[in-house]
Each structure stands twice: as structure tokens, then as C-alpha cells.
Write a protein that holds these residues in place. Structure first.
Motif, mmCIF file in Angstrom:
data_model
loop_
_atom_site.group_PDB
_atom_site.id
_atom_site.type_symbol
_atom_site.label_atom_id
_atom_site.label_comp_id
_atom_site.label_asym_id
_atom_site.label_seq_id
_atom_site.Cartn_x
_atom_site.Cartn_y
_atom_site.Cartn_z
ATOM 1 N N ALA A 160 12.397 13.766 -2.775
ATOM 2 C CA ALA A 160 13.209 14.211 -3.916
ATOM 3 C C ALA A 160 12.506 13.975 -5.246
ATOM 4 C CB ALA A 160 14.551 13.492 -3.908
ATOM 5 N N THR A 161 11.722 12.896 -5.311
ATOM 6 C CA THR A 161 11.002 12.605 -6.557
ATOM 7 C C THR A 161 9.519 12.950 -6.475
ATOM 8 O OG1 THR A 161 10.780 10.310 -5.804
ATOM 9 C CG2 THR A 161 12.602 10.807 -7.312
ATOM 10 N N ALA A 162 8.963 12.924 -5.259
ATOM 11 C CA ALA A 162 7.531 13.220 -5.101
ATOM 12 C C ALA A 162 7.204 14.644 -5.526
ATOM 13 C CB ALA A 162 7.108 12.996 -3.651
ATOM 14 N N MET A 163 8.155 15.548 -5.381
ATOM 15 C CA MET A 163 7.897 16.939 -5.760
ATOM 16 C C MET A 163 7.626 17.068 -7.258
ATOM 17 S SD MET A 163 11.750 18.544 -5.383
ATOM 18 C CE MET A 163 11.204 20.173 -5.885
ATOM 19 N N HIS A 164 8.067 16.080 -8.027
ATOM 20 C CA HIS A 164 7.795 16.062 -9.465
ATOM 21 C C HIS A 164 6.749 15.000 -9.814
ATOM 22 C CE1 HIS A 164 11.172 18.746 -9.978
ATOM 23 N NE2 HIS A 164 11.986 17.884 -9.389
ATOM 24 N N GLN A 165 6.043 14.507 -8.774
ATOM 25 C CA GLN A 165 5.011 13.482 -8.958
ATOM 26 C C GLN A 165 5.567 12.196 -9.556
ATOM 27 O OE1 GLN A 165 1.757 14.186 -7.764
ATOM 28 N NE2 GLN A 165 2.914 15.915 -6.966
ATOM 29 N N SER A 180 3.377 -2.611 -10.640
ATOM 30 C CA SER A 180 2.216 -3.052 -11.426
ATOM 31 C C SER A 180 0.923 -3.050 -10.614
ATOM 32 C CB SER A 180 2.456 -4.451 -11.989
ATOM 33 O OG SER A 180 2.699 -5.379 -10.943
ATOM 34 N N ALA A 181 1.054 -3.060 -9.285
ATOM 35 C CA ALA A 181 -0.127 -2.992 -8.422
ATOM 36 C C ALA A 181 -0.530 -1.551 -8.115
ATOM 37 C CB ALA A 181 0.129 -3.745 -7.117
ATOM 38 N N GLY A 182 0.239 -0.605 -8.638
ATOM 39 C CA GLY A 182 -0.049 0.802 -8.400
ATOM 40 C C GLY A 182 0.545 1.356 -7.118
ATOM 41 N N THR A 183 1.362 0.556 -6.429
ATOM 42 C CA THR A 183 1.967 0.994 -5.165
ATOM 43 C C THR A 183 3.217 1.826 -5.426
ATOM 44 O OG1 THR A 183 1.190 -1.049 -4.115
ATOM 45 C CG2 THR A 183 2.886 0.208 -2.955
ATOM 46 N N ARG A 207 4.309 17.279 14.107
ATOM 47 C CA ARG A 207 4.695 16.838 12.773
ATOM 48 C C ARG A 207 3.486 16.317 11.997
ATOM 49 N NH1 ARG A 207 10.731 14.130 12.876
ATOM 50 N NH2 ARG A 207 11.792 15.961 13.760
ATOM 51 N N GLN A 208 3.424 16.693 10.740
ATOM 52 C CA GLN A 208 2.302 16.287 9.903
ATOM 53 C C GLN A 208 2.407 14.815 9.536
ATOM 54 O OE1 GLN A 208 2.333 18.926 6.531
ATOM 55 N NE2 GLN A 208 1.274 20.552 7.632
ATOM 56 N N ALA A 209 1.266 14.203 9.310
ATOM 57 C CA ALA A 209 1.253 12.816 8.842
ATOM 58 C C ALA A 209 1.889 12.752 7.457
ATOM 59 C CB ALA A 209 -0.170 12.296 8.797
ATOM 60 N N PRO A 210 2.590 11.663 7.147
ATOM 61 C CA PRO A 210 3.221 11.555 5.822
ATOM 62 C C PRO A 210 2.184 11.448 4.722
ATOM 63 C CG PRO A 210 3.367 9.476 7.014
ATOM 64 C CD PRO A 210 2.843 10.488 7.981
ATOM 65 N N PRO A 211 2.532 11.805 3.493
ATOM 66 C CA PRO A 211 1.596 11.669 2.369
ATOM 67 C C PRO A 211 1.167 10.213 2.197
ATOM 68 C CG PRO A 211 3.542 12.951 1.749
ATOM 69 C CD PRO A 211 3.838 12.357 3.082
ATOM 70 N N GLU A 212 -0.020 10.014 1.659
ATOM 71 C CA GLU A 212 -0.544 8.648 1.532
ATOM 72 C C GLU A 212 0.337 7.790 0.630
ATOM 73 O OE1 GLU A 212 -3.990 8.022 -1.202
ATOM 74 O OE2 GLU A 212 -4.263 10.179 -0.932
ATOM 75 N N GLU A 213 1.052 8.403 -0.314
ATOM 76 C CA GLU A 213 1.924 7.635 -1.207
ATOM 77 C C GLU A 213 3.127 7.051 -0.467
ATOM 78 O OE1 GLU A 213 -0.256 10.608 -3.733
ATOM 79 O OE2 GLU A 213 0.913 10.723 -1.878
ATOM 80 N N ASN A 249 2.944 5.898 2.830
ATOM 81 C CA ASN A 249 2.548 4.919 3.853
ATOM 82 C C ASN A 249 2.913 3.469 3.523
ATOM 83 O OD1 ASN A 249 1.559 6.814 5.697
ATOM 84 N ND2 ASN A 249 -0.433 6.891 4.700
ATOM 85 N N PRO A 250 2.639 2.979 2.310
ATOM 86 C CA PRO A 250 2.976 1.575 2.039
ATOM 87 C C PRO A 250 4.478 1.314 1.950
ATOM 88 C CG PRO A 250 2.162 2.637 0.049
ATOM 89 C CD PRO A 250 1.945 3.606 1.172
ATOM 90 N N GLN A 251 5.257 2.382 1.856
ATOM 91 C CA GLN A 251 6.696 2.205 1.671
ATOM 92 C C GLN A 251 7.445 1.970 2.988
ATOM 93 O OE1 GLN A 251 8.579 4.458 -1.597
ATOM 94 N NE2 GLN A 251 6.661 5.622 -1.753
ATOM 95 N N PHE A 252 6.806 2.257 4.115
ATOM 96 C CA PHE A 252 7.474 2.038 5.409
ATOM 97 C C PHE A 252 7.767 0.554 5.637
ATOM 98 C CE2 PHE A 252 5.205 6.104 6.575
ATOM 99 C CZ PHE A 252 6.362 6.872 6.645
ATOM 100 N N ALA A 253 6.762 -0.277 5.467
ATOM 101 C CA ALA A 253 6.979 -1.714 5.644
ATOM 102 C C ALA A 253 7.766 -2.300 4.476
ATOM 103 C CB ALA A 253 5.633 -2.435 5.787
#
Length: 290
Positions: A19-24, A30-33, A80-86, A88-92
Motif C-alpha cells: 500500500a505504501t511501497a507503490m509510492h516509495q 535510523s539504520a535505513g531498514t 510466486r515471485q520473491a518479495p522485494p528486498e525492502e 525481507n527484513p520486515q518478516f522477522a
């Protein structure tokens, strides 16, 4: 009777990520995650607890891409395609935050979240009014007089709410017969074929008339020649699809632990502290307005 809310955690995470990734808008810390999916998840569950008047909360999670269904078919969800790299860290991260917020999280390897949801719902429905939140219409097969399915529609609070009566009125079937319908029509999103040439309308008519897949096959000689040919040609796919369409409701679970851990009382102060700890400012500001 108390209310038990069961949430499909991944459904919310994916929905709010995109919902938000489509608008970047990844809402990086602060760590860029990126944290956009996590923040949307928090906002949605907090709203759902309020809207369902939940006394108990369980969040069900998928635990990896491979389940027992992949043993039935190699093609199951394989496309199914792999999720975007942005993402990946959000799963855990989302599961860690969910636990710290006080929600009871459950995931079982070799099973999907739907299986966990179905098992808990069918096991505990005698003692609770159960509301399931997801975007997956397959969960409608679980409906009965004490189980509702709230399909995500828009934002954090708009749902397509199904109970058993609504399902029967719309489909002319009992909820469990959705499994047989899906076996005939297949599911391209999940990667199982059903019977080529038989779509939803025809599948519903067949199950309305004959009750289940087995009875359709037993009376195949009564069907139009074209349908007979399609079923005969796709018989193996039909049998396989019937197995894949069914939510497994006998996942091994520790019910004593679940009963002890699922009670939930919303504590906005604590939730905001967790958000501050994880730099989830958007979610925190939303919680303060609930």
C-alpha cells in the motif's frame, strides 16, 4: 461468550507493505531498514482489536515457503515471485514487534497460517465467538454459527464480513463445500489446476446439484458430454486439487499454552513504548488517536 480474534499476520504485512511501497514510502528507521509493512500491521491489528471487541488475540504466521502441500504438488505456489528486498527484513521484525506488543503468535513449520487458523478456530469455537481477519477467501470454508471471516477490503477498518448465513445465501452451498468448488475451478494464485474448462459458475452448479466431488464423479454419466470429457481428462488434477484446496484443521498445537497466552487487554501506553523502541513513529501517532 468472549471474542477471539485470529489474524492472518502475513496477509496484513503484505497488504500494508504494498500500500505504501507503490509510492516509495518505506518509512525507514535510523539504520535505513524499511518498516512500512510493520507499521501498517500494528495499525491494522490495533484497530481490529477495537472493532471486534476482542478479549483474546492470536496472530498466525507462515513459517517458510515449503509445506506439506508441496509434497502433494511441486507446482503449489512455486510460481510466486520473491518479495522485494525492502520487505525481507520486515518478516522477522514484524513477528518480534508483534510479540513485544503482547499478541500471541503462532506458526508451525510444514503448515500454512490458514491451517493454524482453521485448527484453532475449529478447536475453540465451542467456547468463543471467533472472528478471523485475512484477505484469503479460502478461509470461508471455515464458517459456521460461531466463526466469522472478515475479508480485508479497504484501509484498516473496512471489511467484507461473512457469516454462515451470508455465505449460504450468496453461494447456495454450505461453507465446507467451497473445498469441492475450488477443486473443480482450481486456483491459479496457488498453482493448482482443477478441471480445465470448468470455471466458478459451473463448479458451483455441480456442487449445488451433487453435493461434493465424489458424488459428481459417481454421477458423471448424467453430465453433458463436454463436462464428462473435461472431468475424465483432468481426473488426476481434480483429485489433487481437492487435497490442496482443503484447509488442514488438525495441526499439532499446545492448547494449554494457547489458552494461557491469548488473553489480551489493549495497553496504549505499552504499545507506544514498543513503537518508540523500534522507531515506528507513524504507528505510534496512529495509536495515540485510537
Amino acid at each position: 461468550m468472549e471474542n477471539l480474534l485470529i489474524v492472518d499476520g502475513m496477509a496484513l504485512l503484505f497488504r500494508h507493505f504494498y500500500a505504501t511501497a507503490m509510492h516509495q514510502q518505506y518509512m525507514r528507521n535510523s539504520a535505513g531498514t524499511p518498516t512500512n509493512g510493520v507499521q501498517g500491521f500494528i495499525r491494522h491489528v490495533a484497530t481490529a482489536v477495537r472493532d471486534t471487541e476482542a478479549d483474546h488475540v492470536i496472530i498466525a504466521w507462515d513459517m517458510g515457503a515449503v509445506t506439506f502441500r508441496n509434497e502433494i504438488s511441486d507446482a503449489y505456489k512455486a510460481h510466486r515471485q520473491a518479495p522485494p528486498e525492502e520487505m525481507n527484513p520486515q518478516f522477522a521484525h514484524v513477528q518480534q514487534v508483534s510479540q513485544e506488543l503482547g499478541f500471541h503468535n503462532i506458526g508451525v513449520r510444514n503448515y500454512e497460517a490458514d491451517d493454524v487458523i482453521g485448527t484453532i478456530a475449529k478447536q475453540l469455537e465451542g467456547d468463543y465467538r471467533i472472528k478471523i481477519i485475512s484477505g484469503d477467501k479460502d478461509l470461508l470454508q471455515l464458517l459456521d454459527d460461531r466463526i466469522e471471516v472478515w475479508l480485508i477490503k479497504k484501509g484498516f477498518s473496512e471489511y467484507n464480513i461473512y457469516d454462515e448465513a451470508r455465505f449460504q445465501a450468496e453461494y447456495g452451498l454450505n461453507p465446507a463445500q467451497l473445498i469441492d468448488v475450488k477443486a473443480f475451478m482450481g486456483d491459479t494464485a496457488d498453482g493448482y489446476p482443477g478441471v480445465k474448462g470448468i470455471g466458478e459458475k459451473t463448479a458451483i452448479k455441480l456442487i449445488q446439484q451433487y453435493g461434493d466431488v465424489e458424488n459428481v464423479i459417481s454421477h458423471h454419466h448424467e453430465l453433458p458430454k463436454g463436462q464428462q470429457t473435461k472431468i475424465k481428462t483432468s481426473y488426476d488434477d481434480l483429485v489433487m486439487s481437492l487435497k490442496l484446496a482443503a484447509i488442514h484443521t488438525e495441526v499439532p498445537l499446545n492448547y494449554e499454552e494457547i489458552m494461557q497466552s491469548m488473553p489480551y487487554v489493549a495497553d496504549t501506553v505499552h504499545m507506544c513504548e514498543v513503537c518508540d523502541m523500534h522507531e515506528l513513529k507513524v504507528a505510534r501517532n496512529y495509536l495515540m488517536k485510537l
